[in-house]
Design a protein around this motif. Structure first.
Motif, PDB file in Angstrom:
ATOM      1  N   VAL A  30     -93.087 -30.685   2.263  1.00 13.92           N
ATOM      2  CA  VAL A  30     -92.614 -29.514   1.531  1.00 13.92           C
ATOM      3  C   VAL A  30     -92.487 -28.304   2.444  1.00 13.92           C
ATOM      4  N   THR A  31     -92.782 -28.478   3.751  1.00 12.62           N
ATOM      5  CA  THR A  31     -92.653 -27.377   4.694  1.00 12.62           C
ATOM      6  C   THR A  31     -91.313 -27.468   5.390  1.00 12.62           C
ATOM      7  N   GLU A  32     -90.985 -26.416   6.111  1.00  8.62           N
ATOM      8  CA  GLU A  32     -89.706 -26.389   6.821  1.00  8.62           C
ATOM      9  C   GLU A  32     -89.710 -27.307   8.034  1.00  8.62           C
ATOM     10  N   HIS A  33     -90.917 -27.721   8.488  1.00  7.68           N
ATOM     11  CA  HIS A  33     -91.002 -28.516   9.704  1.00  7.68           C
ATOM     12  C   HIS A  33     -90.866 -30.013   9.434  1.00  7.68           C
ATOM     13  N   GLU A  34     -91.217 -30.461   8.257  1.00  6.59           N
ATOM     14  CA  GLU A  34     -91.153 -31.883   7.928  1.00  6.59           C
ATOM     15  C   GLU A  34     -90.355 -32.058   6.639  1.00  6.59           C
ATOM     16  N   GLN A  35     -89.411 -32.946   6.685  1.00  5.84           N
ATOM     17  CA  GLN A  35     -88.583 -33.179   5.508  1.00  5.84           C
ATOM     18  C   GLN A  35     -88.601 -34.658   5.159  1.00  5.84           C
ATOM     19  N   GLY A  36     -88.352 -34.977   3.912  1.00 11.76           N
ATOM     20  CA  GLY A  36     -88.248 -36.363   3.488  1.00 11.76           C
ATOM     21  C   GLY A  36     -89.464 -36.841   2.745  1.00 11.76           C
ATOM     22  N   GLU A  37     -89.334 -37.994   2.126  1.00 13.92           N
ATOM     23  CA  GLU A  37     -90.417 -38.568   1.340  1.00 13.92           C
ATOM     24  C   GLU A  37     -91.481 -39.167   2.252  1.00 13.92           C
ATOM     25  N   VAL A  38     -92.716 -39.171   1.747  1.00 16.15           N
ATOM     26  CA  VAL A  38     -93.846 -39.679   2.523  1.00 16.15           C
ATOM     27  C   VAL A  38     -94.310 -41.009   1.941  1.00 16.15           C
ATOM     28  N   MET A  39     -94.409 -42.006   2.821  1.00 13.04           N
ATOM     29  CA  MET A  39     -94.933 -43.312   2.448  1.00 13.04           C
ATOM     30  C   MET A  39     -96.184 -43.575   3.281  1.00 13.04           C
ATOM     31  N   VAL A  40     -96.855 -44.664   3.003  1.00 17.45           N
ATOM     32  CA  VAL A  40     -98.043 -45.006   3.788  1.00 17.45           C
ATOM     33  C   VAL A  40     -97.674 -45.147   5.259  1.00 17.45           C
ATOM     34  N   SER A  41     -96.515 -45.730   5.524  1.00 11.70           N
ATOM     35  CA  SER A  41     -96.072 -45.886   6.916  1.00 11.70           C
ATOM     36  C   SER A  41     -95.860 -44.531   7.586  1.00 11.70           C
ATOM     37  N   THR A  42     -95.445 -43.527   6.806  1.00  8.89           N
ATOM     38  CA  THR A  42     -95.278 -42.181   7.337  1.00  8.89           C
ATOM     39  C   THR A  42     -96.615 -41.609   7.774  1.00  8.89           C
ATOM     40  N   VAL A  43     -97.615 -41.813   6.931  1.00  4.93           N
ATOM     41  CA  VAL A  43     -98.972 -41.334   7.249  1.00  4.93           C
ATOM     42  C   VAL A  43     -99.472 -41.997   8.527  1.00  4.93           C
ATOM     43  N   ALA A  44     -99.296 -43.310   8.625  1.00  5.73           N
ATOM     44  CA  ALA A  44     -99.749 -44.045   9.810  1.00  5.73           C
ATOM     45  C   ALA A  44     -99.064 -43.531  11.064  1.00  5.73           C
ATOM     46  N   GLU A  45     -97.755 -43.323  10.977  1.00  4.80           N
ATOM     47  CA  GLU A  45     -96.990 -42.879  12.140  1.00  4.80           C
ATOM     48  C   GLU A  45     -97.390 -41.477  12.586  1.00  4.80           C
ATOM     49  N   ARG A  46     -97.475 -40.562  11.636  1.00  4.70           N
ATOM     50  CA  ARG A  46     -97.761 -39.174  12.000  1.00  4.70           C
ATOM     51  C   ARG A  46     -99.184 -38.952  12.466  1.00  4.70           C
ATOM     52  N   LEU A  47    -100.113 -39.785  11.988  1.00  5.04           N
ATOM     53  CA  LEU A  47    -101.504 -39.647  12.415  1.00  5.04           C
ATOM     54  C   LEU A  47    -101.840 -40.583  13.571  1.00  5.04           C
ATOM     55  N   ILE A  56    -102.337 -43.872  13.485  1.00  3.94           N
ATOM     56  CA  ILE A  56    -103.395 -44.802  13.100  1.00  3.94           C
ATOM     57  C   ILE A  56    -102.781 -46.103  12.608  1.00  3.94           C
ATOM     58  N   ASP A  57    -103.612 -47.118  12.494  1.00  5.14           N
ATOM     59  CA  ASP A  57    -103.178 -48.431  12.021  1.00  5.14           C
ATOM     60  C   ASP A  57    -102.723 -48.335  10.561  1.00  5.14           C
ATOM     61  N   PRO A  58    -101.640 -49.029  10.198  1.00  8.98           N
ATOM     62  CA  PRO A  58    -101.159 -48.984   8.810  1.00  8.98           C
ATOM     63  C   PRO A  58    -102.216 -49.355   7.779  1.00  8.98           C
ATOM     64  N   SER A  59    -103.104 -50.303   8.111  1.00  7.24           N
ATOM     65  CA  SER A  59    -104.143 -50.695   7.155  1.00  7.24           C
ATOM     66  C   SER A  59    -105.124 -49.556   6.926  1.00  7.24           C
ATOM     67  N   ARG A  60    -105.443 -48.806   7.998  1.00  9.20           N
ATOM     68  CA  ARG A  60    -106.335 -47.650   7.841  1.00  9.20           C
ATOM     69  C   ARG A  60    -105.643 -46.557   7.039  1.00  9.20           C
ATOM     70  N   ALA A  61    -104.359 -46.359   7.307  1.00  9.59           N
ATOM     71  CA  ALA A  61    -103.602 -45.361   6.555  1.00  9.59           C
ATOM     72  C   ALA A  61    -103.578 -45.716   5.079  1.00  9.59           C
ATOM     73  N   SER A  62    -103.374 -47.000   4.783  1.00  5.78           N
ATOM     74  CA  SER A  62    -103.338 -47.449   3.392  1.00  5.78           C
ATOM     75  C   SER A  62    -104.678 -47.213   2.712  1.00  5.78           C
ATOM     76  N   SER A  99    -105.356 -44.631  -0.382  1.00  3.01           N
ATOM     77  CA  SER A  99    -105.973 -45.118  -1.626  1.00  3.01           C
ATOM     78  C   SER A  99    -107.177 -44.269  -2.006  1.00  3.01           C
ATOM     79  N   GLU A 100    -107.967 -43.874  -1.012  1.00  2.00           N
ATOM     80  CA  GLU A 100    -109.119 -43.012  -1.280  1.00  2.00           C
ATOM     81  C   GLU A 100    -108.679 -41.687  -1.881  1.00  2.00           C
ATOM     82  N   MET A 101    -107.608 -41.124  -1.339  1.00  2.00           N
ATOM     83  CA  MET A 101    -107.122 -39.832  -1.835  1.00  2.00           C
ATOM     84  C   MET A 101    -106.535 -39.953  -3.238  1.00  2.00           C
TER      85      MET A 101
END
Length: 201
Positions: A72-89, A91-97, A101-103
């Motif tokens: 929702v910021t001007e720096h990042e656009q587009g929908e967020v998926m679990v793979s997005t979280v893994a890529e940007r952080l 980290i391993d996709p399983s950890r991101a998932s 889930s915790e959140m």
């Protein structure tokens, strides 16, 4: 073998075509950034913010909320998926998932259907999650604003474009390594020779 001292690094940079004043600045900036990195790795500000605000989350969990909310910021656009979280952080996709889930379970995020592709599941912040991200950002901005508020307006006006420009220095690393290919090759040879001398010692 003792590390090179400052004058030896200055000589090395001079031989590479970098003037003395720039060399001095490079070494001082490197020292500042090393200290900055150590403090960043400890996540001093983030830890303090979560504690002072009474947010019962770990930093890794908050990072996930930050990534989810970044679209929702001007720096990042587009929908967020679990793979997005893994890529940007990074980290391993399983950890991101697992973190996502915790959140979701804690009510800070929710799963939704993509507006672009109904087969795709995206992650969004709930109002509670948005409030947490906004509160931490506000905390950070106040702390930084308090510090920068002691600067002259002329200093701020000069600093912002310079740090923006400096933030791009890694973008040109390819051109720099090509320019100094001979010097880098010499450093690599010295490392190989040093390793051999240790093996035979």
């Amino acid at each position: 073998m003792p590390s090179r001292n400052k004058s030896q690094f200055s000589a090395l940079l001079s031989n590479a075509g970098i003037d003395t004043e720039t060399s001095e600045a490079v070494m001082e900036i490197d020292g500042i950034l090393q200290n900055w990195r150590r403090r960043a790795v400890k996540r001093e500000l983030g830890t303090r913010a979560l504690a002072d605000l009474g947010i019962a989350l770990e930093l890794a969990q908050f990072d996930v909320l930050s990534v989810i909310g970044a679209h929702v910021t001007e720096h990042e656009q587009g929908e967020v998926m679990v793979s997005t979280v893994a890529e940007r952080l990074g980290i391993d996709p399983s950890r991101a998932s697992r973190l996502v889930s915790e959140m979701v379970d804690k009510g800070y995020a929710r799963r939704a259907v993509s507006q672009a592709d109904a087969r795709r599941t995206i992650i969004e912040l709930t109002d509670r999650g948005t409030a947490v991200v906004d509160a931490v950002r506000a905390y950070k901005f106040m702390v930084m604003g308090d510090f920068l508020g002691t600067w002259d307006k002329s200093e701020l006006a000069a600093f912002l474009p310079m740090i923006r420009r400096f933030g791009q220095w890694m973008d040109g690393i390819g051109a720099s390594t090509e320019k100094h290919a001979a010097e880098i090759e010499a450093l690599s040879r010295n490392l190989a020779e040093s390793a051999k001398s240790r093996e035979t010692a």
